[in-house]
Write a protein that holds these residues in place. Structure first.
Motif, mmCIF file in Angstrom:
data_model
loop_
_atom_site.group_PDB
_atom_site.id
_atom_site.type_symbol
_atom_site.label_atom_id
_atom_site.label_comp_id
_atom_site.label_asym_id
_atom_site.label_seq_id
_atom_site.Cartn_x
_atom_site.Cartn_y
_atom_site.Cartn_z
ATOM 1 N N LEU A 295 0.883 -1.177 0.000
ATOM 2 C CA LEU A 295 0.000 0.000 0.000
ATOM 3 C C LEU A 295 0.915 1.220 0.000
ATOM 4 C CD1 LEU A 295 -2.349 -1.309 2.830
ATOM 5 C CD2 LEU A 295 -2.754 -1.428 0.365
ATOM 6 N N VAL A 296 0.868 2.015 -1.049
ATOM 7 C CA VAL A 296 1.845 3.100 -1.184
ATOM 8 C C VAL A 296 1.130 4.430 -1.434
ATOM 9 C CG1 VAL A 296 2.217 2.336 -3.599
ATOM 10 C CG2 VAL A 296 3.829 3.927 -2.551
ATOM 11 N N HIS A 297 1.668 5.464 -0.818
ATOM 12 C CA HIS A 297 1.077 6.795 -0.997
ATOM 13 C C HIS A 297 1.135 7.180 -2.477
ATOM 14 C CE1 HIS A 297 0.483 11.169 -0.655
ATOM 15 N NE2 HIS A 297 -0.246 10.814 0.407
ATOM 16 N N GLU A 298 0.014 7.758 -2.959
ATOM 17 C CA GLU A 298 -0.102 8.070 -4.398
ATOM 18 C C GLU A 298 1.079 8.901 -4.914
ATOM 19 O OE1 GLU A 298 -1.933 6.716 -6.412
ATOM 20 O OE2 GLU A 298 -3.786 6.090 -5.419
ATOM 21 N N SER A 299 1.608 9.791 -4.053
ATOM 22 C CA SER A 299 2.642 10.712 -4.535
ATOM 23 C C SER A 299 3.951 9.994 -4.882
ATOM 24 C CB SER A 299 2.906 11.795 -3.483
ATOM 25 O OG SER A 299 3.429 11.199 -2.317
ATOM 26 N N VAL A 300 4.159 8.807 -4.341
ATOM 27 C CA VAL A 300 5.415 8.091 -4.655
ATOM 28 C C VAL A 300 5.141 6.737 -5.311
ATOM 29 C CG1 VAL A 300 6.837 9.233 -2.906
ATOM 30 C CG2 VAL A 300 5.521 7.201 -2.268
ATOM 31 N N ARG A 301 3.880 6.527 -5.666
ATOM 32 C CA ARG A 301 3.488 5.206 -6.150
ATOM 33 C C ARG A 301 4.249 4.780 -7.408
ATOM 34 N NH1 ARG A 301 -2.834 3.694 -7.235
ATOM 35 N NH2 ARG A 301 -2.561 1.607 -8.011
ATOM 36 N N SER A 302 4.251 5.642 -8.425
ATOM 37 C CA SER A 302 4.849 5.172 -9.680
ATOM 38 C C SER A 302 6.352 4.980 -9.516
ATOM 39 C CB SER A 302 4.501 6.084 -10.853
ATOM 40 O OG SER A 302 4.954 7.369 -10.561
ATOM 41 N N GLU A 303 7.000 5.855 -8.743
ATOM 42 C CA GLU A 303 8.448 5.676 -8.553
ATOM 43 C C GLU A 303 8.748 4.371 -7.820
ATOM 44 O OE1 GLU A 303 10.539 8.815 -6.434
ATOM 45 O OE2 GLU A 303 12.344 7.551 -6.328
ATOM 46 N N LEU A 304 7.988 4.110 -6.758
ATOM 47 C CA LEU A 304 8.260 2.892 -5.984
ATOM 48 C C LEU A 304 7.970 1.634 -6.817
ATOM 49 C CD1 LEU A 304 9.151 1.805 -3.188
ATOM 50 C CD2 LEU A 304 6.731 1.533 -2.673
ATOM 51 N N PRO A 393 5.462 -15.991 -4.973
ATOM 52 C CA PRO A 393 6.151 -14.704 -5.186
ATOM 53 C C PRO A 393 5.275 -13.703 -5.925
ATOM 54 C CG PRO A 393 6.900 -16.293 -6.799
ATOM 55 C CD PRO A 393 5.910 -17.021 -5.930
ATOM 56 N N VAL A 394 4.143 -13.359 -5.332
ATOM 57 C CA VAL A 394 3.169 -12.489 -5.989
ATOM 58 C C VAL A 394 2.799 -11.333 -5.054
ATOM 59 C CG1 VAL A 394 0.887 -12.352 -7.053
ATOM 60 C CG2 VAL A 394 2.223 -14.474 -7.237
ATOM 61 N N LEU A 395 3.130 -10.121 -5.503
ATOM 62 C CA LEU A 395 2.848 -8.912 -4.716
ATOM 63 C C LEU A 395 1.660 -8.194 -5.332
ATOM 64 C CD1 LEU A 395 4.010 -6.893 -2.499
ATOM 65 C CD2 LEU A 395 5.170 -5.765 -4.414
ATOM 66 N N THR A 396 0.649 -7.866 -4.509
ATOM 67 C CA THR A 396 -0.407 -6.981 -5.005
ATOM 68 C C THR A 396 -0.074 -5.568 -4.548
ATOM 69 O OG1 THR A 396 -1.860 -7.158 -3.081
ATOM 70 C CG2 THR A 396 -2.132 -8.829 -4.794
ATOM 71 N N THR A 397 -0.507 -4.587 -5.318
ATOM 72 C CA THR A 397 -0.156 -3.201 -4.992
ATOM 73 C C THR A 397 -1.395 -2.318 -5.120
ATOM 74 O OG1 THR A 397 0.404 -2.691 -7.296
ATOM 75 C CG2 THR A 397 2.176 -3.543 -5.933
ATOM 76 N N ALA A 398 -1.463 -1.292 -4.258
ATOM 77 C CA ALA A 398 -2.573 -0.337 -4.329
ATOM 78 C C ALA A 398 -2.089 0.990 -3.762
ATOM 79 C CB ALA A 398 -3.762 -0.849 -3.526
ATOM 80 N N GLY A 399 -2.740 2.064 -4.144
ATOM 81 C CA GLY A 399 -2.350 3.375 -3.658
ATOM 82 C C GLY A 399 -3.269 3.856 -2.541
ATOM 83 N N PHE A 400 -2.795 4.849 -1.757
ATOM 84 C CA PHE A 400 -3.667 5.508 -0.774
ATOM 85 C C PHE A 400 -3.358 6.999 -0.766
ATOM 86 C CE2 PHE A 400 0.039 4.270 1.811
ATOM 87 C CZ PHE A 400 0.321 5.438 2.492
ATOM 88 N N SER A 401 -4.336 7.790 -0.265
ATOM 89 C CA SER A 401 -4.150 9.240 -0.272
ATOM 90 C C SER A 401 -3.823 9.801 1.099
ATOM 91 C CB SER A 401 -5.418 9.946 -0.762
ATOM 92 O OG SER A 401 -5.882 9.311 -1.910
ATOM 93 N N ASP A 402 -4.308 9.163 2.170
ATOM 94 C CA ASP A 402 -3.969 9.657 3.507
ATOM 95 C C ASP A 402 -3.862 8.482 4.477
ATOM 96 O OD1 ASP A 402 -6.574 9.029 4.644
ATOM 97 O OD2 ASP A 402 -7.316 10.745 3.472
ATOM 98 N N ALA A 403 -3.342 8.792 5.671
ATOM 99 C CA ALA A 403 -3.026 7.738 6.637
ATOM 100 C C ALA A 403 -4.262 6.928 7.035
ATOM 101 C CB ALA A 403 -2.378 8.351 7.876
ATOM 102 N N GLU A 404 -5.419 7.608 7.147
ATOM 103 C CA GLU A 404 -6.631 6.871 7.561
ATOM 104 C C GLU A 404 -7.020 5.835 6.503
ATOM 105 O OE1 GLU A 404 -8.041 6.826 10.593
ATOM 106 O OE2 GLU A 404 -6.339 8.132 11.036
ATOM 107 N N GLU A 405 -6.893 6.229 5.250
ATOM 108 C CA GLU A 405 -7.203 5.275 4.180
ATOM 109 C C GLU A 405 -6.204 4.109 4.207
ATOM 110 O OE1 GLU A 405 -6.772 6.678 0.136
ATOM 111 O OE2 GLU A 405 -7.986 5.016 -0.653
ATOM 112 N N ALA A 406 -4.930 4.434 4.440
ATOM 113 C CA ALA A 406 -3.904 3.378 4.503
ATOM 114 C C ALA A 406 -4.239 2.387 5.617
ATOM 115 C CB ALA A 406 -2.534 4.002 4.743
ATOM 116 N N LEU A 407 -4.641 2.927 6.772
ATOM 117 C CA LEU A 407 -4.943 2.059 7.912
ATOM 118 C C LEU A 407 -6.143 1.160 7.611
ATOM 119 C CD1 LEU A 407 -3.975 1.605 10.869
ATOM 120 C CD2 LEU A 407 -5.964 2.964 11.537
#
Ligand code: NAP
Ligand code: MG
Length: 492
Positions: A295-304, A393-407
């Motif tokens: 789960l990665v913050h949208e602002s760094v998602r594509s780089e990560l 060896p399978v990673l799923t990925t999704a973005g989040f916008s703020d800490a509450e959504e991440a939690l």
């Protein structure tokens, strides 16, 4: 020192090696090429019962349980020393049987050495307490071993996950019956041979390979069994818990996981990417504590994602026994098919495969169970690949916008084993560590644990806890003794 592969890996019961009542020995297969390389006995229900009988007798009659804990400590230290002198041979055996790279197997066996040493150090510290009560009375507690403890282990860290619970049980003075997974019985048998050399009395450590449905259930469903420790899948865990409940047995369950990795925008992305790669691709992702949901913050998602994709594509696949290999095969053709089903399901539900998602195409790997490291994106949160443990060896990925959504996303899972947080902000790290519904949290680290730290899951990930100094208590009972000292005599 080499371990002789020509000799069959038999049951170890009462210090003797025996093919068991069926006399059946099946080929054990190398997952890098699916060819047999050793033979292992397959135990029966009768063998399970015989092992319980032998263990029960050894518990009552050998000096192990009653002895000074310091003597148990010495035997366990000797055992750790013997294993340490053969780390390489054990690692080779583990790798050939299970598939993981030799470097990882060496790490696993080293971890077993350290685990046995750690619990050896606690064997003479199993203490009771005195408790103040009114009147001329003395109240104290004794910590006593339970008797025969049963341990049922999975195939993904064959020796490590078996000995993680066997070591504290032995330290506390119990007699053990261990059932390794059918796919990976070899190192457990080799370990029991060492225990004999270390001077652990015959019958105190018994190993009965065989099917879970037959040997596993016979071990649990028996009056001589005094506790059950199971590491494996949730369904089997529930079945074992049912059997244990009928006999009022204490139970530890270490089950699956679907670990969230939460990356905040202030994280060190280079370190995070490495940790993420390690957390899902080591052991080819066949880990209960796999960090499998990014789960990665949208602002760094594509780089990560770009960094993680490049790590996945750079990993060297091959037989675990070959030098420099970074990811081995999956444990069996069935496991490979099972993992591929999740990838297909993710595709069908609209997900994108950023990399991997198919078998390795190199001709040298065609006979083995090799899957390319896989990263998925845009998989709907309700799909099986996001909800269920894939164990590959399978990673799923999704973005989040703020800490509450991440939690909310992180906790939206039936599991609760290991959660990972990547941030440089101490406040974020600690508040998230508190609010994650997990038994364990790592901050700015790939999944890591030590024998002295508790290992436990919440929700669907398990019941009870392993490792750490309290693990010895799991294998003891607390008896209270109250003595009336009588009225103090008056002086003449
Ligand atoms: P599994 O199918 O549940 O098997 C685990 C062990 O239980 C094996 O020894 C198996 O024997 C035995 N077993 C199967 N059915 C049984 C029954 N009815 N009664 C008694 N024993 C029975 O799990 P797995 O496929 O080996 O391993 C993968 C699972 O383990 C994953 O879900 C993973 O998350 C979990 N795991 C958890 C942890 C943790 O610490 N939380 C660590 C590692 C793995 P057979 O081999 O004969 O089937
Ligand atoms: Mg299974």
């Amino acid at each position: 020192m080499a371990i002789d592969l020509e000799t069959a890996f038999d049951l170890v019961v009462g210090g003797r090696e025996t093919p068991g009542t069926r006399g059946e020995r099946r080929p054990v297969v190398d997952p890098a090429n699916n060819r047999p390389f050793a033979r292992a006995a397959v135990g029966s229900r009768d063998d399970a019962r015989a092992a319980l009988e032998v263990a029960d007798r050894a518990f009552r009659e050998s000096p192990w349980a009653q002895d000074d804990g310091a003597r148990r400590a010495k035997a366990l230290y000797r055992l750790a020393g013997l294993l340490e002198s053969q780390v390489d041979a054990f690692a080779r055996l583990e790798t050939q049987n299970m598939g993981k790279p030799l470097r990882e197997s060496r790490g696993d066996i080293g971890y077993v050495v350290r685990t046995v040493e750690y619990f050896a150090g606690l064997a003479d510290k199993v203490e009771g307490e005195t408790i103040p009560v009114p009147g001329p009375r003395l109240d104290y507690t004794l910590r006593e071993p339970l008797g025969v403890t049963v341990h049922i282990a999975p195939w993904n860290y064959p020796l490590l996950l078996a000995i993680r619970s066997v070591a504290p049980a032995l330290a506390a003075g119990n007699a053990v019956v261990l059932k390794p997974a059918s796919l990976t019985p070899l190192t457990a048998v080799a370990f029991a041979r060492l225990a004999k050399d270390a001077g652990i009395p015959d019958g105190i450590l018994n190993v009965v390979p065989g099917s879970g449905a037959e040997v596993g259930e016979a071990l649990v469903d028996d009056d001589r069994c005094r506790s059950v420790t199971f590491t494996g899948s949730g369904d089997v865990g529930a079945r074992i818990a049912g059997l244990a409940a009928r006999r009022h047995l204490p139970l530890t369950l270490e089950l699956g996981g679907k670990g969230p990795v939460v990356v905040f925008p202030d994280a060190d992305l280079e370190r995070a990417a490495k940790g993420i790669g390690y957390g899902i691709f080591q052991n080819a992702g066949q880990m209960c504590w796999a960090a499998s949901r990014l789960l990665v913050h949208e602002s760094v998602r594509s780089e990560l994602l770009e960094r993680v994709r490049s790590i996945a594509e750079g990993l060297r696949l091959g037989p675990g026994t070959a030098e420099g290999v970074e990811m081995g095969p999956l444990v069996s053709p069935d496991q490979l098919a099972h993992v591929l089903e999740y990838v297909e399901d993710a595709r069908a539900s609209g997900g994108r495969v950023l990399t991997g998602g198919s078998r390795a195409s190199e001709p040298a790997l065609a006979e083995g169970n090799f899957l390319r490291p896989t990263v998925l994106a845009e998989v709907p949160p309700s799909s099986r690949a996001v909800r269920e443990e894939i164990f590959g060896p399978v990673l799923t990925t999704a973005g989040f916008s703020d800490a509450e959504e991440a939690l909310r996303l992180a906790n939206d899972t039936p599991y609760g084993l290991l959660g990972t947080i990547w941030t440089r902000d101490l406040g974020t790290a600690h508040s998230f560590a508190r609010r994650l519904e997990c038994g364990m949290v790592v901050v700015n680290e790939a999944p890591i644990t030590y024998p002295q730290a508790p290992f436990a899951g919440v929700k669907g990930s398990g019941v009870g806890s392993e490792q750490g100094s309290r693990a010895v208590e799991t294998y003891t009972r607390r008896k209270n003794v109250l003595v009336n000292l009588g009225a103090a005599k008056k002086r003449a």
